[in-house]
Scaffold this motif. Structure first.
Motif, PDB file in Angstrom:
ATOM      1  N   VAL A  18       0.845  -1.189   0.000  1.00 41.76           N
ATOM      2  CA  VAL A  18       0.000   0.000   0.000  1.00 41.76           C
ATOM      3  C   VAL A  18       0.880   1.237   0.000  1.00 41.76           C
ATOM      4  O   VAL A  18       2.067   1.197   0.342  1.00 41.76           O
ATOM      5  CB  VAL A  18      -0.960   0.006   1.205  1.00 41.76           C
ATOM      6  CG1 VAL A  18      -1.893  -1.181   1.147  1.00 41.76           C
ATOM      7  CG2 VAL A  18      -0.202   0.031   2.520  1.00 41.76           C
ATOM      8  N   ALA A  19       0.306   2.382  -0.383  1.00 45.49           N
ATOM      9  CA  ALA A  19       1.065   3.617  -0.516  1.00 45.49           C
ATOM     10  C   ALA A  19       1.633   4.065   0.826  1.00 45.49           C
ATOM     11  O   ALA A  19       1.057   3.796   1.887  1.00 45.49           O
ATOM     12  CB  ALA A  19       0.177   4.717  -1.100  1.00 45.49           C
ATOM     13  N   PRO A  20       2.776   4.753   0.811  1.00 45.13           N
ATOM     14  CA  PRO A  20       3.391   5.192   2.064  1.00 45.13           C
ATOM     15  C   PRO A  20       2.563   6.201   2.842  1.00 45.13           C
ATOM     16  O   PRO A  20       2.821   6.434   4.022  1.00 45.13           O
ATOM     17  CB  PRO A  20       4.721   5.790   1.604  1.00 45.13           C
ATOM     18  CG  PRO A  20       4.518   6.130   0.162  1.00 45.13           C
ATOM     19  CD  PRO A  20       3.582   5.092  -0.367  1.00 45.13           C
ATOM     20  N   GLY A  21       1.562   6.813   2.199  1.00 45.82           N
ATOM     21  CA  GLY A  21       0.744   7.788   2.907  1.00 45.82           C
ATOM     22  C   GLY A  21      -0.099   7.195   4.020  1.00 45.82           C
ATOM     23  O   GLY A  21      -0.494   7.886   4.960  1.00 45.82           O
ATOM     24  N   TRP A  22      -0.395   5.902   3.938  1.00 45.81           N
ATOM     25  CA  TRP A  22      -1.161   5.261   5.003  1.00 45.81           C
ATOM     26  C   TRP A  22      -0.294   5.109   6.245  1.00 45.81           C
ATOM     27  O   TRP A  22       0.898   4.872   6.164  1.00 45.81           O
ATOM     28  CB  TRP A  22      -1.640   3.869   4.568  1.00 45.81           C
ATOM     29  CG  TRP A  22      -2.607   3.858   3.445  1.00 45.81           C
ATOM     30  CD1 TRP A  22      -2.358   3.464   2.155  1.00 45.81           C
ATOM     31  CD2 TRP A  22      -3.985   4.235   3.489  1.00 45.81           C
ATOM     32  NE1 TRP A  22      -3.494   3.584   1.395  1.00 45.81           N
ATOM     33  CE2 TRP A  22      -4.509   4.054   2.192  1.00 45.81           C
ATOM     34  CE3 TRP A  22      -4.823   4.712   4.487  1.00 45.81           C
ATOM     35  CZ2 TRP A  22      -5.841   4.328   1.873  1.00 45.81           C
ATOM     36  CZ3 TRP A  22      -6.150   4.982   4.180  1.00 45.81           C
ATOM     37  CH2 TRP A  22      -6.644   4.796   2.887  1.00 45.81           C
ATOM     38  N   ASN A  23      -0.933   5.208   7.416  1.00 45.53           N
ATOM     39  CA  ASN A  23      -0.224   4.921   8.656  1.00 45.53           C
ATOM     40  C   ASN A  23      -0.126   3.427   8.901  1.00 45.53           C
ATOM     41  O   ASN A  23       0.657   2.971   9.727  1.00 45.53           O
ATOM     42  CB  ASN A  23      -0.923   5.590   9.839  1.00 45.53           C
ATOM     43  CG  ASN A  23      -0.868   7.098   9.723  1.00 45.53           C
ATOM     44  OD1 ASN A  23      -1.846   7.724   9.351  1.00 45.53           O
ATOM     45  ND2 ASN A  23       0.286   7.681   9.999  1.00 45.53           N
ATOM     46  N   GLY A  24      -0.928   2.659   8.205  1.00 45.32           N
ATOM     47  CA  GLY A  24      -0.864   1.216   8.320  1.00 45.32           C
ATOM     48  C   GLY A  24      -2.227   0.591   8.132  1.00 45.32           C
ATOM     49  O   GLY A  24      -3.222   1.253   7.846  1.00 45.32           O
ATOM     50  N   ILE A  25      -2.259  -0.697   8.272  1.00 43.70           N
ATOM     51  CA  ILE A  25      -3.488  -1.471   8.150  1.00 43.70           C
ATOM     52  C   ILE A  25      -3.832  -1.996   9.530  1.00 43.70           C
ATOM     53  O   ILE A  25      -3.006  -2.623  10.196  1.00 43.70           O
ATOM     54  CB  ILE A  25      -3.291  -2.625   7.163  1.00 43.70           C
ATOM     55  CG1 ILE A  25      -2.936  -2.052   5.782  1.00 43.70           C
ATOM     56  CG2 ILE A  25      -4.540  -3.488   7.073  1.00 43.70           C
ATOM     57  CD1 ILE A  25      -2.283  -3.041   4.876  1.00 43.70           C
ATOM     58  N   ILE A  26      -5.040  -1.699   9.979  1.00 42.45           N
ATOM     59  CA  ILE A  26      -5.463  -2.091  11.311  1.00 42.45           C
ATOM     60  C   ILE A  26      -6.181  -3.435  11.223  1.00 42.45           C
ATOM     61  O   ILE A  26      -7.162  -3.581  10.496  1.00 42.45           O
ATOM     62  CB  ILE A  26      -6.394  -1.047  11.938  1.00 42.45           C
ATOM     63  CG1 ILE A  26      -5.765   0.342  11.858  1.00 42.45           C
ATOM     64  CG2 ILE A  26      -6.723  -1.406  13.381  1.00 42.45           C
ATOM     65  CD1 ILE A  26      -4.454   0.480  12.577  1.00 42.45           C
ATOM     66  N   ILE A  27      -5.684  -4.428  11.944  1.00 45.51           N
ATOM     67  CA  ILE A  27      -6.302  -5.750  11.986  1.00 45.51           C
ATOM     68  C   ILE A  27      -6.544  -6.104  13.450  1.00 45.51           C
ATOM     69  O   ILE A  27      -5.597  -6.191  14.244  1.00 45.51           O
ATOM     70  CB  ILE A  27      -5.424  -6.815  11.321  1.00 45.51           C
ATOM     71  CG1 ILE A  27      -5.173  -6.442   9.846  1.00 45.51           C
ATOM     72  CG2 ILE A  27      -6.075  -8.192  11.411  1.00 45.51           C
ATOM     73  CD1 ILE A  27      -4.266  -7.417   9.118  1.00 45.51           C
ATOM     74  N   ASN A  28      -7.830  -6.280  13.793  1.00 46.11           N
ATOM     75  CA  ASN A  28      -8.192  -6.547  15.180  1.00 46.11           C
ATOM     76  C   ASN A  28      -7.613  -5.505  16.134  1.00 46.11           C
ATOM     77  O   ASN A  28      -7.162  -5.816  17.234  1.00 46.11           O
ATOM     78  CB  ASN A  28      -7.723  -7.947  15.605  1.00 46.11           C
ATOM     79  CG  ASN A  28      -8.660  -9.034  15.116  1.00 46.11           C
ATOM     80  OD1 ASN A  28      -9.820  -8.765  14.824  1.00 46.11           O
ATOM     81  ND2 ASN A  28      -8.166 -10.241  15.026  1.00 46.11           N
ATOM     82  N   GLY A  29      -7.598  -4.243  15.701  1.00 51.49           N
ATOM     83  CA  GLY A  29      -7.127  -3.181  16.563  1.00 51.49           C
ATOM     84  C   GLY A  29      -5.624  -3.023  16.625  1.00 51.49           C
ATOM     85  O   GLY A  29      -5.120  -2.162  17.340  1.00 51.49           O
TER      86      GLY A  29
END
Length: 271
Positions: A18-29
């Motif tokens: 994913v693009a670097p602009g995201w802070n990340g992907i949240i999975i189960n918090g």
């Protein structure tokens, strides 16, 4: 395009992650590093890849993309494509809604969330599903806090097809001068003016769930062609402001040609 527009985030999911602009992907918090998640080339909206979230049977997994640290925006424009696998359970168990897109303000709890929820007896297809914006803020709506599509007939949300969704939020806290507008597949479906929306916007989420109730089957959600900006990206004064055209040059963050070339300038469909 509007020259003063500032793109906050854009991702067509064509890179290795994913693009670097995201802070990340949240999975189960929990935050999953961007580099650990692969993109999926299963029937993307555009290009070769899309972002895929798998919702497993009897699992309360909660997956969404997160962007924090927006520069205290009073106005945002967003566009994304979304698709659900055939027979997707939007409201399993006691769930009432499936979250799609959320923007948060500086004050906790003052969120604006676009959801899929059940149509009721007054809707065109009771028992089916519709799009709705929900908020705990005071807004001009009935009941307060719920904003259904108010232009034309409500969308009868289907699975196994792509929807291109465009949203415009203009905040106003001390006087009812706020705006919420939304387009589904280039057609204006939400048109709310003179409402209260609490500024500023500091975070956006795409995807995720609201209720902890798990589905009873394996199911999948896809996202593609996401962009968030602080001003219109197309010059059409009546919207859509970003555009859902195929091969949209706006997503590449480069202006369309100013002279006639073999590649046509994107156009929008007036609502």
């Amino acid at each position: 395009p509007t020259a003063s527009a500032s793109v906050i985030l854009a991702d067509d999911f064509e890179g290795p992650t994913v693009a670097p602009g995201w802070n990340g992907i949240i999975i189960n918090g929990k935050l999953t590093p961007k580099g650990t998640v692969s993109l999926i080339n299963t029937a993307p909206f555009e290009g070769l890849f899309s972002f895929q979230s798998d919702w497993l049977a009897n699992s309360t997994v909660n997956i969404y993309l997160r962007k924090v640290g927006l520069p205290n925006l009073d106005e945002i424009f967003a566009r994304f494509a979304i698709k659900w696998s055939s027979g997707f359970q939007f409201t399993p168990g006691g769930s009432q809604q499936k979250k799609i897109f959320r923007t948060a303000a500086t004050v906790s709890g003052r969120d604006l969330t676009l959801i899929v929820t059940k149509q009721n007896f007054s809707d065109p297809n009771p028992g089916g599903f519709k799009f709705r914006l929900v908020s705990n803020l005071k807004v001009v709506a009935d009941p307060p806090g719920n904003l259904d599509e108010n232009v034309g007939s409500k969308t009868d949300v289907q699975t196994d097809k792509w929807y291109c969704i465009e949203l415009h939020f203009k905040a106003a806290e001390t006087s009812p001068t706020g705006i919420f507008e939304g387009w589904i597949d280039g057609v204006k479906k939400f048109d709310y003016h003179n409402i209260i929306l609490s500024p500023p916007f500091v975070e956006v989420n795409v995807g995720g769930n609201i209720s902890p109730d798990p589905p009873t089957q394996n199911q999948t959600e896809w996202f593609d062609e996401i962009i968030v900006a602080d001003a219109p990206l197309l010059s059409n004064p009546t919207g859509p402001y970003i555009g859902c055209q195929n091969n949209n040059t706006v997503l590449a963050l480069t202006p369309p040609p100013t002279t006639t070339t073999s590649t046509p300038t994107p156009t929008t469909t007036s609502p």
